[in-house]
Design a protein around this motif. Structure first.
Motif: not given
Length: 680
Positions: A45-53
């Motif tokens: 969940l956190l990775v999906s929120m911090y992923t930009k591209e």
């Protein structure tokens, strides 16, 4: 070797998921795996929120499938333990009793609410978004391909860049298709959770009374609690991953293996692993789960996060060092004839006798000093100095150097590499013998002394400087004096784009609706011309946004900006605990300037006759000389209405003397007038 280990670990993890569905697991191991399941869901969940591209989390559909299978395998294992031993472990017991307060009805309602949120709201919406996005992506592919071909034919991009863009478009289309199918996993997982919950309750009632000899009430209480706990501990991670599915709607697959993708993408944010480790540790401290199943997972995540964070810092430092070395090598590389046709922003040319200054093999550190100069000016004035072109010029005298700004010579000097420059403290000492010269940066009388006379000069109070420092100081002062010429529209755009990252609303409001890049550039140039730092660019843009709606005159806007920078100007010209000594503009001078202000279509200007201008110059020069002889910095203070006109009048004769207005000083500053210029 690392690649094989990652691939092997992924394969073993997938195989272990299948094994979990067949082989019974002890309650302690199940507790550990349930905590790991929650940690993995929170990380995703956190990775999906911090992923930009789009391509930063391209393996999300595959991760979604694996985590769903892992969660279902845990459901099978926990169901086997609940029905066989009437024991689901500490984690399930905690979720069944502590989380819902021991009320089975409340737990059942909470479970149903989670299922409704996941199945109807998040999963249904994510599935629709993925479906529509896939359709639009496929429809847009021909147009994007044509755009790439047009750029390639026009020579705007290379063949390699065209291939990379085409690959990105194909990967995005593949990802949308994968997401459209992956959303079905989440829907099926929600349905399976409801079925497993019902099976646990009904099967638990029967097994509890028939096999474990429990009464109907005991069997209903125990197995309902464990079933509710098992359902919650399964649906909470499912809800987190369903939320991540809704966030990730534009990702594409990459050409790397799954193990490499998971290592590089899922664990590419070490600080997030530290956050997860802390959250899991609190879960063990604040709930009956205990630290035994929590500490291994939290410790592993914390150690991995710390290790990767340390590695990333080392890699960033190495990258920065490589970029700096590459930039230095570009400066050192011999230029071609074609490059000679290009006009560089700043050029430093020297005679063949000064080659050791720039040759690192001969101990020269001029290139390192240039890097420090660029950093110093960035801090003092807030501009990025362009790369300084350094080259030798056989047309110059051996010990001579010149400095050019945009192809035009603006300064020159001559140094002796085997001597030191000694500047007197105000009185001459006959014991100090040397070659008379002029210090190039400030025009002060000085002497070139030998190594033997260096110590004598220092003992006599002289300021002794080595030749590289003389050159560096001269170059620094020249760049400061001509900083406004180095700030073009492109450089202004770069500075504004840097502000946009932290204050997008401010920039969007001002540019381009109210002012253009050129308008902002004119204001910044006027500030730099008077050696006012533009590093605090957000404050400058705020002042422009406030006053540009009333006037577009750059001179007037500059005055408003200077007033907004009053604290900065006060600190620039005052010393703590000391009064500000100034030369004030008398009433007669104020009146003379005010009466000669003319209005035109381009703005206002000062129409002063030569005779009056000469009288003002003479009076002002006399007062400035008094302050200089007294060892004080000359500063002229005028009213806000005439400050910019007085500055325009004094700029040609005394460009280095600052002209301030009363509104540009903080109220607490003590002002002491040591002279007054007036016209009678």
């Amino acid at each position: 070797m690392g690649f094989r280990f990652k691939e092997l670990g992924t394969v073993l993890f997938v195989i272990s998921i299948v094994v979990m569905m067949v082989i019974p697991l002890p309650s302690e191991l199940l507790d550990l795996l349930l905590i790991l399941n929650i940690s993995l869901a929170l990380t995703i969940l956190l990775v999906s929120m911090y992923t930009k591209e789009a391509l930063q989390f391209s393996i999300f559909p595959t991760v979604l499938l694996i985590t769903t299978l892992f969660r279902l395998a845990l459901n099978v294992s926990t169901t086997r333990n609940i029905l066989s031993h009437a024991d689901g472990g500490k984690v399930i017991e905690a979720f069944g009793s502590f989380v819902v307060g021991g009320n089975q009805v409340v737990g059942f309602v909470v479970f149903l609410i989670l299922v409704v949120i996941q199945f109807i709201v998040i999963t249904k919406g994510s599935e629709r978004v993925a479906e529509v996005a896939a359709r639009f992506t496929l429809d847009a592919m021909p147009g994007k391909q044509m755009s790439i071909d047009a750029d390639l034919n026009a020579g705007m991009i290379t063949e390699a860049e065209a291939r990379a863009r085409r690959k990105k478009i194909e990967d995005e289309a593949d990802f949308y298709g994968a997401m459209d199918g992956a959303s079905k996993f989440v829907k099926g997982d929600a349905i399976a959770g409801i079925i497993i919950f019902i099976v646990n309750i009904i099967g638990g009632f029967i097994i509890g009374m028939v096999i474990h000899d429990l009464s109907f009430a005991e069997s209903a209480s125990r197995f309902t609690t464990m079933s509710v706990g098992d359902a919650l501990v399964s649906q909470i991670p499912a809800l987190l991953i369903s939320t991540a599915t809704g966030i990730i709607v534009t990702r594409a697959t990459s050409g790397d293996g799954l193990g490499e993708d998971i290592s590089n993408q899922l664990f590419s944010y070490p600080r997030l692993l530290l956050i997860v480790a802390g959250g899991i540790t609190l879960l063990g401290l604040l709930t009956p789960i205990g630290l035994l199943p929590v500490v291994p997972v939290a410790g592993l995540l914390g150690f991995a996060g710390w290790k990767m964070n340390k590695k990333q810092k080392v890699e960033q430092e190495e990258t920065a060092q490589q970029e700096e070395e590459q930039q230095i090598e570009e400066v050192r590389s011999p230029e071609s004839v074609v490059n000679l046709l290009q006009v560089d922003p700043i050029e430093f040319e020297f005679g063949y006798g000064l080659i050791p200054l720039a040759d690192a093999k001969q101990g020269g550190d001029l290139l390192d000093r240039v890097i420090m100069i660029r950093r110093q000016i960035a801090l003092e004035l807030g501009i990025v100095v362009p790369v300084i072109r350094i080259r030798d010029n056989i047309q110059l005298r051996p010990n001579e150097y010149i400095i050019k700004i945009k192809g035009n010579q603006v300064a020159k000097g001559e140094i002796l590499l085997d001597h030191y420059l000694a500047m007197s403290p105000g009185f001459e000492d006959d014991a100090v013998v040397g070659i008379e010269t002029v210090e190039p940066a400030f025009g002060l009388p000085a002497l070139w002394v030998t190594e033997e006379n260096k110590e004598i000069a220092e003992l006599s109070g002289y300021t002794v400087v080595d030749p590289p420092s003389v050159v560096a100081t001269h170059l620094t002062e020249v760049i400061k004096r001509h900083a406004h010429e180095l700030l073009g529209r492109q450089e202004t755009r770069s500075l504004i784009d840097n502000v946009r990252e932290t204050a997008p609303v401010l920039v969007d409001e001002l540019i381009p609706g109210t002012l253009s890049i050129g308008d902002v550039q004119k204001v910044l140039q006027k500030l730099l011309r008077e050696k006012v730092s533009i590093r605090n660019l957000p404050v400058i843009l705020e002042a422009l946004a406030d006053h540009a709606v009333y006037t577009k005159d750059p001179d007037v806007l500059t005055e408003y900006v200077r007033q907004a920078l009053s604290r900065q100007l006060t600190l620039q010209y005052t010393e703590p605990g000391q009064p500000l000594r100034v030369i004030t503009a008398g009433p007669g001078l104020e009146k003379a300037i005010s009466e000669r202000i003319e209005q035109s279509e381009q703005g206002t200007y000062l129409a002063m006759d030569p005779e009056t201008s000469q009288r003002i110059y003479q009076s002002m020069s006399a007062e400035v000389s008094k302050m200089v002889n007294a060892g004080q910095q000359p500063i002229i203070l005028a009213s806000p209405a005439i400050r910019m006109y007085l500055r325009q009048l004094m700029e040609r004769m005394m460009p280095d003397v600052p002209v301030l207005s009363y509104s540009e000083l903080e109220p607490h500053v003590e002002v002491q007038s040591v002279g007054m210029v007036n016209l009678t």
